[in-house]
Design a protein around this motif. Structure first.
Motif, short mmCIF file in Angstrom:
data_model
loop_
_atom_site.label_atom_id
_atom_site.label_comp_id
_atom_site.label_asym_id
_atom_site.label_seq_id
_atom_site.Cartn_x
_atom_site.Cartn_y
_atom_site.Cartn_z
N LEU A 201 31.00 -6.69 -26.21
CA LEU A 201 30.60 -5.29 -26.29
C LEU A 201 31.70 -4.34 -25.83
O LEU A 201 31.91 -3.28 -26.44
CB LEU A 201 29.33 -5.06 -25.46
CG LEU A 201 28.85 -3.62 -25.35
CD1 LEU A 201 28.33 -3.10 -26.69
CD2 LEU A 201 27.76 -3.49 -24.29
N GLY A 202 32.42 -4.72 -24.77
CA GLY A 202 33.48 -3.86 -24.25
C GLY A 202 34.53 -3.59 -25.31
O GLY A 202 35.01 -2.45 -25.45
N ALA A 203 34.89 -4.60 -26.09
CA ALA A 203 35.89 -4.44 -27.15
C ALA A 203 35.31 -3.62 -28.31
O ALA A 203 36.00 -2.81 -28.93
CB ALA A 203 36.34 -5.80 -27.66
N ILE A 204 34.04 -3.81 -28.59
CA ILE A 204 33.39 -3.08 -29.70
C ILE A 204 33.37 -1.58 -29.40
O ILE A 204 33.71 -0.76 -30.26
CB ILE A 204 31.96 -3.63 -29.94
CG1 ILE A 204 32.06 -5.07 -30.47
CG2 ILE A 204 31.16 -2.73 -30.88
CD1 ILE A 204 30.74 -5.81 -30.53
N ILE A 205 33.00 -1.24 -28.19
CA ILE A 205 32.94 0.18 -27.81
C ILE A 205 34.36 0.76 -27.74
O ILE A 205 34.64 1.83 -28.28
CB ILE A 205 32.19 0.37 -26.46
CG1 ILE A 205 30.73 -0.09 -26.59
CG2 ILE A 205 32.28 1.81 -25.97
CD1 ILE A 205 29.86 0.73 -27.52
#
Ligand code: SAH
Ligand code: TMP
Ligand code: ZN
Length: 405
Positions: free
Chosen positions: A200-204
């Motif tokens: 999720l951190g990379a997606i955001i």
């Protein structure tokens, strides 16, 4: 407001993509229009921070006989799984008569290394065609959904498992409580449950909005996976960032007290708090960026068409279903998508029905521009297609923002 599938807390919706078709339903000209549609919207749980879809697609609509995705389509992914298989063989699976189960074994890309080493294993995957490819590689597969019941049967027949491994699959399973009950029934007392998934951190951070689609029911972070593991009676013992699929994370889960909890877990939870991954504003900003990206992409494609430039797409990814259907990109803007998956070729992408053609058609002749839907495999694809750029061709990417390279 819907309730969190993990903890029952309130899920705050932050983006509504509207009516979307099942992402991997590549249709034929005859079956076009038969795609299953649902409302694709994502939210974040105010209690446990798990990002999840607010509407669930019935699993049989997604995973069935004709499910087309194959892990082996990427050399990088093949090497990635081979490396981890060897790592497991040298550590967790080095004892006497070890047993490993893979949830979502697909075409056997991971388990074939384990099978060749003569180690007892079982893949579990409901999609019959890809399971057949795994069997052809000498992999033992149960064509089934992993859940409480099937896991108990596996435990009785072959258990316990020293390792339960699952890449890019646990996030696809809305009924995750049943998965954890199954893991509890099957896992050896000192065994590990290893989950790999898009982070999720990379997606955001990259505004990778196309990672939101039917199959990705959950988008995991260290904070939310730690809370989930605890809720279901386990402990998150370790995390390891991975470069694959545009930024992933490997989560090692164990029974409480069985493994030392690494400093990496608390470090990542702290970083996620600092970067705002647990705050609603982050998701509102993300939503704003998604709208801008789509507008920008359609503007660019429309301009190129008006200038008479040729554009095709590369990689008929499941992700691209969100892009083409949310942004409204059809064959008028992108006449076809090149892809190396036989089960997708000759078919039409779900929803806007862009034809999918074999990768070989890319060079017949090269277009002026190529829209890279498989941006997570950019390095591999750009290296393979280096002649395209040498011939003056340009790649269009929309992650982290719309740009041309
Ligand atoms: N692990 C592979 C494949 C990921 S695709 C990789 O990382 O490349 C997701 C796979 O999960 C599909 O093959 C799908 O059929 C399977 N799947 C979906 N639900 C499942 C479930 N409940 N149990 C086991 N496999 C499942
Ligand atoms: P994924 O992003 O879900 O892994 O899907 C990648 C898609 O791109 C899949 O349909 C296979 C395709 N592909 C190619 O056509 N050529 C390639 O070189 C690679 C790596 C992927
Ligand atoms: Zn929750």
């Amino acid at each position: 407001m819907v309730q969190c599938r993990i903890c029952g807390g309130p899920v705050e919706e932050f983006f509504d993509f509207g009516r979307q078709p099942v992402s991997d339903s590549f249709v034929t000209p005859q079956t076009a229009g038969s795609e299953f549609y649902f409302r694709l919207a994502a939210g974040v749980c105010a209690e446990c921070t798990m990002v999840q879809l607010v509407e669930e697609v019935p699993r049989e609509q997604m995973f069935h006989e004709d499910y087309p995705y194959r892990s082996a389509g990427s050399v990088v992914m093949r090497e990635h799984f081979e490396k981890y298989a060897h790592q497991l063989l040298g550590t967790e699976l080095a004892g006497e008569d070890p047993f490993v189960v893979e949830i979502g074994s697909n075409d056997g890309t991971m388990l074939k290394t384990i099978g060749r080493a003569g180690v007892r294993h079982l893949g579990v995957d409901p999609s019959a065609q890809v399971a057949g490819f795994a069997r052809a590689e000498g992999v033992r597969v149960r064509t089934d959904f992993f859940q409480d019941g099937s896991a108990r049967e596996i435990a009785a027949a072959d258990g316990p498992a020293n390792v339960i491994f699952s890449a890019n699959t646990v996030s696809h399973i809305a009924y995750i409580d049943s998965v954890f009950r199954g893991v509890d029934a099957l896992l050896a007392p000192d065994g590990i449950f290893v989950i790999e998934d898009r982070y999720l951190g990379a997606i955001i951070a990259q505004n990778a909005f196309d990672q939101i689609y039917d199959e990705h029911f959950y988008l995991f972070s260290v904070t939310s996976v730690r809370a989930m593991a605890e809720r279901f009676g386990f402990e998150l013992a370790d995390v390891e960032p991975l470069a694959v699929h545009g930024g992933s994370m490997r989560y090692t889960i164990a029974r409480p007290g069985q493994r030392a909890v690494s400093a990496a877990v608390t470090e990542h939870v702290e970083r996620e708090r600092e970067t705002g991954l647990t705050r609603p504003e982050t998701y509102h900003r993300f939503a704003q960026h998604v709208r801008e990206s789509c507008r920008e992409l359609v503007r660019l494609l429309t301009e190129l068409r008006e200038e008479g430039r040729s554009v095709v797409a590369y990689g008929a990814t499941a992700k691209s279903a969100t892009v083409i259907n949310y942004c409204g990109i059809g064959p008028d803007l992108v006449p076809f998508i090149c892809d190396n998956t036989p089960a997708k070729q000759g078919r039409l992408a779900p929803g806007t029905h862009i034809p999918v053609r074999p990768s070989e058609d890319f060079a017949k002749p090269y277009p002026d521009y190529a829209l890279l839907f498989a941006w997570n495999h950019a390095e591999e694809i750009m290296a393979k297609e280096r002649e395209f750029r040498a011939a003056g061709g340009k790649w269009i990417l929309y992650v982290p923002e719309v740009h041309i390279v």
